[in-house]
Design a protein around this motif. Structure first.
Motif, PDB file in Angstrom:
ATOM      1  N   PRO A   1       0.839  -1.209   0.000  1.00  0.00           N
ATOM      2  CA  PRO A   1       0.000   0.000   0.000  1.00  0.00           C
ATOM      3  C   PRO A   1       0.867   1.250   0.000  1.00  0.00           C
ATOM      4  CG  PRO A   1      -0.030  -1.074   2.156  1.00  0.00           C
ATOM      5  CD  PRO A   1       0.684  -2.006   1.229  1.00  0.00           C
ATOM      6  N   CYS A   2       0.560   2.179  -0.886  1.00  0.00           N
ATOM      7  CA  CYS A   2       1.328   3.415  -1.023  1.00  0.00           C
ATOM      8  C   CYS A   2       0.372   4.599  -1.055  1.00  0.00           C
ATOM      9  CB  CYS A   2       2.169   3.406  -2.308  1.00  0.00           C
ATOM     10  SG  CYS A   2       3.367   2.045  -2.429  1.00  0.00           S
TER      11      CYS A   2
ATOM     12  N   PHE B   1       4.139   1.351   2.501  1.00  0.00           N
ATOM     13  CA  PHE B   1       4.147   0.652   3.785  1.00  0.00           C
ATOM     14  C   PHE B   1       4.508  -0.807   3.582  1.00  0.00           C
ATOM     15  CE2 PHE B   1       1.928  -2.186   6.699  1.00  0.00           C
ATOM     16  CZ  PHE B   1       2.414  -1.746   7.927  1.00  0.00           C
ATOM     17  N   GLY B   2       5.311  -1.337   4.519  1.00  0.00           N
ATOM     18  CA  GLY B   2       5.646  -2.750   4.482  1.00  0.00           C
ATOM     19  C   GLY B   2       6.028  -3.246   5.866  1.00  0.00           C
TER      20      GLY B   2
ATOM     21  N   PRO C   1      -5.403  -0.764   7.314  1.00  0.00           N
ATOM     22  CA  PRO C   1      -5.445  -1.244   8.703  1.00  0.00           C
ATOM     23  C   PRO C   1      -4.179  -1.947   9.160  1.00  0.00           C
ATOM     24  CG  PRO C   1      -6.856  -2.577   7.271  1.00  0.00           C
ATOM     25  CD  PRO C   1      -6.451  -1.383   6.476  1.00  0.00           C
ATOM     26  N   ASP C   2      -3.403  -2.491   8.229  1.00  0.00           N
ATOM     27  CA  ASP C   2      -2.173  -3.181   8.629  1.00  0.00           C
ATOM     28  C   ASP C   2      -1.154  -2.235   9.256  1.00  0.00           C
ATOM     29  OD1 ASP C   2      -3.070  -5.639   7.834  1.00  0.00           O
ATOM     30  OD2 ASP C   2      -2.026  -5.629   5.904  1.00  0.00           O
ATOM     31  N   ALA C   3      -1.321  -0.937   9.016  1.00  0.00           N
ATOM     32  CA  ALA C   3      -0.351   0.043   9.499  1.00  0.00           C
ATOM     33  C   ALA C   3      -0.722   0.616  10.854  1.00  0.00           C
ATOM     34  CB  ALA C   3      -0.212   1.178   8.482  1.00  0.00           C
TER      35      ALA C   3
ATOM     36  N   SER D   1       6.998  -0.541   8.747  1.00  0.00           N
ATOM     37  CA  SER D   1       7.973   0.395   8.201  1.00  0.00           C
ATOM     38  C   SER D   1       7.304   1.143   7.057  1.00  0.00           C
ATOM     39  CB  SER D   1       9.211  -0.355   7.701  1.00  0.00           C
ATOM     40  OG  SER D   1      10.150   0.524   7.106  1.00  0.00           O
ATOM     41  N   ALA D   2       7.501   2.459   7.001  1.00  0.00           N
ATOM     42  CA  ALA D   2       6.837   3.252   5.972  1.00  0.00           C
ATOM     43  C   ALA D   2       7.769   4.336   5.457  1.00  0.00           C
ATOM     44  CB  ALA D   2       5.563   3.884   6.530  1.00  0.00           C
TER      45      ALA D   2
END
Length: 369
Positions: A69-70, A81-82, A145-147, A106-107
């Motif tokens: 996702p960016c 984001f990862g 939501p993962d972030a 991490s973003a």
């Protein structure tokens, strides 16, 4: 006011190319500097556990635009984001490192990742970790939501490490910034420095320009005011953001807070502040530049890391500095370090992370002090 709250280094691309070309992060550090670990992903703060293990927070490499996702950042373009952040254990004697906790948020971009920032221990195995953000709740939500753990403080146990499942969120610094907005400007949170305080923690929030306690749902310990520039760029007296980066407990029981100072990253503009809860911060040492980390030695001597000793516009080449209280001049223990960030003291040595904006190019140095 536009915030320059994180390690957005302006000249990162050129400096990273220089790193690749030279293969060295200690251009003028001297023979008292030894590389004990290499290959880290944007290492930030580091700390010794009560058992003597040396652990490093790695901000990671952000996400891959092809499958992550960016979103568009108004200043820095596409950010992604990862789960590339991690915590590594370094062997101070034999050298090398092992990633003991992987898959952390991490973003940003590989050369400008925000993720795990600092680690602090509350027991032989129990630890707390800051995970940075550099934005508002809406910015965080833009990654999906993962972030959700970006911009928070989490806890874990070294005996039970299994990625995100082994962590517990204990404080949402970003939500606190949105509610309290300590400096009364834009909503922007980037929890970086971390220290234990009783049954909670104290956090240096670089985006909020504040030091915050996690206890009882959160409270503001101190707010650092903007720093007026001395030079004419962009204009005389320009109010640069304070950008607190680290907080440590001093021998006298007070908190000591470092500051990066934001755009235009003016040399000599950083102060180390002495903070007693309930009182206004007082200047303890001045004349430093772009400070990211602090550590007291057993004898009470304070050491600081300058990520860019001539200011970030001159490139991220910095120093480990012995701080002289009440003074504006300080002793450089090691200089010419590429993007140094964190420091921990053990015996006669300081351990410093470098390559803090380098994916795979980060190191830990052992420096005789």
């Amino acid at each position: 006011m536009t915030r320059h709250h994180s390690v957005r280094l302006m000249a990162v691309g050129a400096a990273t190319l220089l790193l690749a070309a030279t293969g060295s992060v200690t251009a003028s550090a001297g023979s008292h500097v030894t590389v004990i670990a290499s290959g880290l992903n944007s290492p930030r703060q580091l700390a010794f556990s009560p058992g003597g293990g040396l652990y490093v927070a790695e901000a990671g490499t952000a996400g891959n635009p092809a499958d992550s996702p960016c979103q568009e950042h108004p200043e820095f373009g596409e950010v992604c984001f990862g789960f590339t952040g991690s915590v590594s254990k370094v062997d101070p004697a034999a050298g090398g490192f092992e990633r003991v906790l992987e898959g952390l948020p991490s973003a940003g971009s590989p050369a400008d990742a925000i993720g795990p920032g600092d680690i602090a221990f509350t027991g032989n195995h129990q630890f707390a970790l800051t995970i940075g953000l550099g934005g508002s709740p809406e910015y965080r939500a833009g990654y999906g939501p993962d972030a959700a753990l970006l911009g928070t403080v989490v806890t874990g146990d070294l005996r039970h490490l299994d990625g995100l499942d082994s962590l517990t969120e204990v404080f949402d610094a970003t939500a606190y910034e949105a509610e309290a907005n300590p400096d009364a400007t834009d909503i922007d949170s980037n929890p970086v420095g971390l220290a234990t305080w009783g049954n909670g923690w104290v956090v240096a929030d670089a985006g909020a320009n504040a030091v915050v306690s996690t206890r009882k749902g959160g409270s503001t310990v101190a707010v650092l005011d903007p720093v007026p520039t001395v030079g004419s760029f962009p204009f005389p007296g320009f109010p640069a953001d304070a950008v607190p980066t680290d907080v440590v407990r001093g021998p006298d029981g007070a908190w000591y807070v470092s500051q990066l100072v934001g755009f235009p990253f003016e040399p000599g503009s950083s102060t180390i502040w002495r903070v007693v809860p309930g009182q206004a911060p007082t200047a303890w040492a001045t004349g430093l530049t772009n400070v990211t980390s602090l550590a007291f030695a057993a004898d009470g001597t304070l050491y600081a890391v300058e990520i860019a000793s001539n200011g970030l516009f001159a490139g991220p080449f910095g120093s480990l500095v012995q701080v002289h209280p009440g003074s504006s001049t300080h002793h450089a223990v090691a200089s010419g370090l590429f993007a140094p960030y964190g420091v921990a003291i053990r015996g006669e040595y300081a351990y410093v992370t470098t390559g803090s904006v380098a994916a795979g190019g980060g190191q830990v140095l052992r420096i005789a002090r």
